[in-house]
Design a protein around this motif. Structure first.
Motif, PDB file in Angstrom:
ATOM      1  N   ALA A   1      44.485  -1.647  27.358  1.00  0.00           N
ATOM      2  CA  ALA A   1      45.532  -0.989  26.779  1.00  0.00           C
ATOM      3  C   ALA A   1      46.653  -1.729  26.231  1.00  0.00           C
ATOM      4  O   ALA A   1      47.507  -1.289  25.293  1.00  0.00           O
ATOM      5  N   LEU A   2      46.691  -3.322  26.414  1.00  0.00           N
ATOM      6  CA  LEU A   2      47.928  -4.070  26.243  1.00  0.00           C
ATOM      7  C   LEU A   2      47.391  -4.744  25.130  1.00  0.00           C
ATOM      8  O   LEU A   2      48.226  -5.562  24.721  1.00  0.00           O
TER       9      LEU A   2
ATOM     10  N   PRO B   1      46.888  -6.936  21.924  1.00  0.00           N
ATOM     11  CA  PRO B   1      47.537  -7.019  20.770  1.00  0.00           C
ATOM     12  C   PRO B   1      46.881  -7.076  19.645  1.00  0.00           C
ATOM     13  O   PRO B   1      47.092  -6.791  18.464  1.00  0.00           O
TER      14      PRO B   1
ATOM     15  N   ARG C   1      46.238   3.666  23.306  1.00  0.00           N
ATOM     16  CA  ARG C   1      46.718   2.624  24.344  1.00  0.00           C
ATOM     17  C   ARG C   1      46.808   3.334  25.641  1.00  0.00           C
ATOM     18  O   ARG C   1      46.438   2.965  26.513  1.00  0.00           O
TER      19      ARG C   1
ATOM     20  N   ALA D   1      45.252   3.489  29.535  1.00  0.00           N
ATOM     21  CA  ALA D   1      46.185   3.382  30.910  1.00  0.00           C
ATOM     22  C   ALA D   1      45.682   4.526  31.930  1.00  0.00           C
ATOM     23  O   ALA D   1      45.678   4.283  33.261  1.00  0.00           O
TER      24      ALA D   1
END
Length: 403
Positions: free
Chosen positions: A89-90, A92, A160, A164
Motif C-alpha cells: 500500500a505504501l 512509491p 493503495r 490497506a
C-alpha cells in the motif's frame, strides 16, 4: 461449534484473503499503468511476481508444516501477508510495488496447501471431500471478492487503500487463528491429553531424493507438464480479462472487476454440482466439456460484438476451468500415492509457474494490440489440452469420491 469446526472456519478466512490478494491486481492494471506511466503489459509484472513467488515457495512450506506444525506455519504466513500487504500500500514506485507483491506471494503460498494438508490430517476420509469443498468455496469467493474489490477500489478508494484493507483482513485472520490455537492447547492440557509429539526432523536429502524419484516417473512428468500449460492458458489469459473489458468494451474498472466475479461464480457452481457431474460425465467427459467451455468463453471475450456476450464468455470460461482443473487435481493426488504430499506441492508449483509465464506472454501481446488474437490461440490450445487430458485419465465414471 467444536474446535475443529472453528479452526476450519478461521483457516478458510485466511484462504479467502490469500486468494483475494492473488487476484486483486487484475482490475488495477490500467490504473497502475497510468499512475506509473508504463504500459499495461509492464504493469502486469505485479501479477507475475506474485504468481512466481507463490508457485516456487509452495515447495518449501510442506516440509515446514511437517516440522513445526501446519497451523503454526499458516499463522506465520498470514501475519507475513498482513505486513507485506501494508508495504504494498505504501510502495512509491512500480519496482517497489512488484517486489512487495513478490514477498506477498511468497507468504501467501503457505496458506492454501497447508490448509488442505491440515484437513487431510484432521478430517476423516468420509467427510474430507465435503470439507475440502467448503475450503474451495472460501478460496473461490476470495478470488471473486479480490477481482471485484480491486476494481471498486480503483474508482472509489484508490488502489493503495485496497491493500490497506487487505492487510487488516490478514491481521484479523492471523490473530483469531493464534487465539484459537492457544485455546485448543489449553483445553488439551486441562483434559490431560498433553502436547502432541514433536514430528521427526526434516531431512533435505530425503526430500530431494523423493523429488528426484517422482520426476523420474513418466506419469508425474505428464501431469506436471499438463498443469503448467493449463496455468499458462487459463490464468495467463484471465489476468487480462478486466483490461479487455475496459479497453475493448468501454467498461469502468469496477464494472470490469464485477464481470470477473462471474469467473469465480463458475467455480462456485462447479463446486456445488461436482458430484453429480462426475457421476454423469466421468473424468473424460468433464475434461472435454470443461476445455470446450473455456475455449468458447475466450472466443466470446475476444470477438463478441456485445458486452452481454463477453460477460457470458467470462462465466463460461470460469465454469470450464474448474471442470478441467478439478480433473487434473484428481490426477495429481493419484500420480504418486506413496509420496502424495510432495507430489501435490510439485503440482501446485508448476501450476503457478505456468501462470506466471502465461501472464508474461500475454502481456507482450497486449502491448502490441494482439489481445483478441492471443485469446483465440489460447482457446484452440486449451481444447487440444482437454482432448489430451481426456485420453489419459481413467475411463471409469467417478461416484463422487476423489482421493
Amino acid at each position: 461449534m467444536n474446535s475443529s469446526s472453528t479452526m476450519l472456519r478461521l483457516i478458510s478466512v485466511a484462504g479467502f484473503a490469500s486468494m483475494a490478494s492473488m487476484r486483486i491486481c487484475d482490475p488495477m492494471l490500467v490504473a497502475l499503468s497510468r499512475e506509473f506511466q508504463v504500459t499495461t503489459g509492464d504493469a502486469s509484472a505485479v501479477i507475475a511476481a506474485f504468481a512466481v513467488a507463490y508457485g516456487v515457495l509452495q515447495l518449501f512450506y510442506g516440509p515446514l508444516g511437517d516440522r513445526f506444525g501446519k497451523v503454526r506455519v499458516i499463522i506465520s504466513a498470514t501475519f507475513a501477508c498482513a505486513v507485506f500487504s501494508a508495504v504494498t500500500a505504501l510502495a512509491p514506485t512500480l519496482p517497489m510495488l512488484v517486489a512487495s507483491r513478490a514477498f506477498m506471494g511468497a507468504a501467501a503460498a503457505g496458506i492454501i496447501p497447508l490448509s488442505m494438508a491440515w484437513i487431510g490430517d484432521s478430517v476423516a476420509y468420509e467427510q474430507r471431500q465435503e470439507t475440502l469443498a467448503r475450503l474451495m468455496v472460501a478460496t473461490v469467493s476470495g478470488m471473486m471478492a479480490g477481482q471485484w474489490f480491486g476494481g471498486f477500489a480503483v474508482e472509489v478508494l484508490g488502489w493503495r487503500l485496497a491493500f490497506a484493507v487487505l492487510s487488516l483482513l490478514f491481521l484479523s485472520a492471523a490473530t483469531m487463528l493464534l487465539r484459537q490455537v492457544r485455546l485448543t492447547a489449553a483445553r488439551a492440557v486441562a483434559s490431560g491429553e498433553g502436547v502432541a509429539e514433536e514430528p521427526a526432523p526434516f531431512s533435505l536429502q530425503a526430500y530431494l531424493a523423493t523429488t528426484k524419484r517422482l520426476l523420474s516417473m513418466p506419469r508425474v512428468r505428464w501431469v506436471l507438464a499438463i498443469v503448467a500449460v493449463e496455468g499458462a492458458l487459463g490464468f495467463g489469459t484471465m489476468a487480462f480479462v478486466p483490461a479487455r473489458m475496459v479497453d475493448g468494451f468501454g467498461l469502468s474498472p469496477s464494472a470490469a472487476g464485477g464481470v470477473m466475479v462471474l469467473y469465480g461464480v463458475g467455480g462456485l457452481v462447479y463446486s456445488l454440482m461436482a458430484r453429480r457431474w462426475l457421476a454423469m460425465l466421468g473424468e473424460k467427459g468433464l475434461a472435454l466439456l470443461g476445455s470446450v467451455m473455456i475455449g468458447g468463453g475466450l472466443l466470446l471475450l475476444a470477438w463478441a460484438p456485445l458486452v452481454p456476450l463477453a460477460v457470458l464468455g467470462c462465466f463460461s470460461a470460469g465454469l470450464g476451468f474448474y471442470m478441467l482443473h478439478n480433473t487434473l487435481q484428481v490426477q495429481a493426488t493419484q500420480m504418486a500415492p506413496e509420496a502424495r504430499g510432495t507430489a501435490v506441492t510439485l503440482f501446485a508449483c508448476l501450476l503457478f509457474l505456468g501462470q506466471s509465464l502465461g501472464v508474461l506472454a500475454v502481456a507482450a501481446s497486449v502491448d502490441r494490440g494482439w489481445i483478441a488474437q492471443v485469446f483465440s490461440i489460447a482457446a484452440v490450445c486449451v481444447v487440444v489440452l482437454g482432448v489430451l487430458v481426456s485420453r489419459r485419465v481413467n475411463a471409469r465414471v467417478l461416484q463422487g469420491k476423489t482421493a
